[in-house]
Design an enzyme around this catalytic site. Structure first.
Site, PDB file in Angstrom:
ATOM      1  N   LYS A  11       0.852  -1.202   0.000  1.00 55.48           N
ATOM      2  CA  LYS A  11       0.000   0.000   0.000  1.00 55.48           C
ATOM      3  C   LYS A  11       0.882   1.245   0.000  1.00 55.48           C
ATOM      4  CE  LYS A  11      -2.456   1.759   3.673  1.00 55.48           C
ATOM      5  NZ  LYS A  11      -2.410   3.239   3.760  1.00 55.48           N
TER       6      LYS A  11
ATOM      7  N   ASP B 256      -3.455   4.336  -2.083  1.00 57.84           N
ATOM      8  CA  ASP B 256      -4.422   4.811  -1.086  1.00 57.84           C
ATOM      9  C   ASP B 256      -4.442   6.340  -1.084  1.00 57.84           C
ATOM     10  OD1 ASP B 256      -6.001   5.101   1.186  1.00 57.84           O
ATOM     11  OD2 ASP B 256      -4.419   4.507   2.583  1.00 57.84           O
TER      12      ASP B 256
ATOM     13  N   LYS C 223      -7.484   8.151  -1.620  1.00 57.35           N
ATOM     14  CA  LYS C 223      -8.802   8.598  -1.103  1.00 57.35           C
ATOM     15  C   LYS C 223      -9.341   9.820  -1.841  1.00 57.35           C
ATOM     16  CE  LYS C 223      -7.960   6.993   3.656  1.00 57.35           C
ATOM     17  NZ  LYS C 223      -6.518   6.682   3.668  1.00 57.35           N
TER      18      LYS C 223
ATOM     19  N   ASP D 235     -13.787  14.649  -4.909  1.00 50.41           N
ATOM     20  CA  ASP D 235     -13.880  15.926  -5.633  1.00 50.41           C
ATOM     21  C   ASP D 235     -15.115  15.868  -6.513  1.00 50.41           C
ATOM     22  OD1 ASP D 235     -13.212  18.400  -6.928  1.00 50.41           O
ATOM     23  OD2 ASP D 235     -11.099  18.009  -6.541  1.00 50.41           O
TER      24      ASP D 235
ATOM     25  N   THR E  63     -12.128   6.132  10.429  1.00 49.71           N
ATOM     26  CA  THR E  63     -12.214   5.640  11.816  1.00 49.71           C
ATOM     27  C   THR E  63     -11.845   6.732  12.822  1.00 49.71           C
ATOM     28  OG1 THR E  63     -10.071   4.635  11.410  1.00 49.71           O
ATOM     29  CG2 THR E  63     -11.956   3.163  11.470  1.00 49.71           C
TER      30      THR E  63
ATOM     31  N   ARG F 254       2.840  -1.141  10.788  1.00 45.12           N
ATOM     32  CA  ARG F 254       3.934  -1.248  11.755  1.00 45.12           C
ATOM     33  C   ARG F 254       4.249  -2.639  12.293  1.00 45.12           C
ATOM     34  NH1 ARG F 254       1.418   3.744  14.716  1.00 45.12           N
ATOM     35  NH2 ARG F 254      -0.340   2.694  13.711  1.00 45.12           N
TER      36      ARG F 254
END
Ligand code: C5P
Length: 232
Positions: free
Chosen positions: A32, A59, A61, A64, A119, A211
């Site tokens: 990603k 990624d 996002k 518009d 989230t 991570r």
């Protein structure tokens, strides 16, 4: 595409990401690329990682007006990414335009998934800042249904929501879920987490893991452990 582990390469430079990816001499992880790396290095970073044999989830996002999203998706499609995303909040019309832009002349296109509510947005901020008064779970499911209606392939969601999304939108509708941690690992700033094995049980199609792999002492071993728990 089947179940897979997507490694969130949240690095700030090409040098850092290549140092990390150089560890993987066997199986090449699905990678990603987020805004940080993309804005730092530009589209060339996508081409280079792709050339090394990795599948790519870009990624970015998008959100518009439909025409701008359509034209931007057409550019991303030419970059030959495998998976990309947008905000379902941009409306069904924007999502339909995105699909149009993404579709290549030969009819193929990268997979496209939607972010529902981030989230980081909770019930309180949704009500106070966005004036959306419905329960957040219903908003998430409504946005997922809108994504399906527009012809998208799935949504990004918490592994805890994956089962419900499949119930509402069908088993084929993809759930791509971050917030994954090993049972014996550090959860960091994630709040609601699941192990790869739990995410598999609950029906996630792809897990996004950052991570626990990128900061591991042995990233390849951590990646293989994720694959063993989630895919194999
Ligand atoms: O390092 P960690 O495993 O927490 O990384 C998770 C990745 O998934 C990060 O790139 C993060 O931005 C992304 N993500 C998330 N939660 C969401 C959406 C995306 O953690 N709701």
């Amino acid at each position: 595409m089947g179940k897979d582990v997507i490694v969130a390469c949240d690095f700030a430079s090409a040098e850092q990401v290549f140092t990390f990816l150089d560890n993987f001499t066997g199986r090449k992880p699905f990678v990603k690329i987020g805004m940080e790396l993309f804005y730092a290095e530009g589209p060339q970073i996508v081409r280079e990682i792709k050339q090394r044999g990795h599948k790519i989830f870009l990624d970015l996002k998008l959100h518009d007006i439909p025409n701008t999203v359509k034209k931007s998706m057409s550019v991303l499609s030419r970059l030959d990414v495998d998976l990309c995303n947008l905000h379902a909040a941009g409306t069904v019309r924007m999502m339909e335009a995105a699909i149009e832009g993404l579709t290549r002349p030969d009819g193929t296109r990268p997979l496209l998934i939607a972010v529902t509510q981030l989230t980081s947005t909770d019930q309180e901020s949704m009500e106070n800042d966005l004036l959306i008064r419905e329960p957040i779970d219903e908003v998430v499911m409504h946005y997922a249904a809108n994504a399906k209606k527009a012809g998208l392939d799935g949504v990004v969601c918490s592994p805890l929501e994956a089962g419900k999304v499949h119930e509402r939108c069908g088993a084929q509708f993809l759930t791509v879920t971050p917030g994954v941690r090993f049972a014996d690992g550090d959860i960091g700033d994630q709040k609601r987490v699941m192990t790869p094995a739990e995410a598999k049980r609950i029906g996630s199609d792809y897990i996004v893991v950052g991570r626990p792999i990128t900061a591991a002492e042995d990233p390849v071993a951590a990646y293989e452990r994720c694959v063993a728990e989630f895919v194999d």
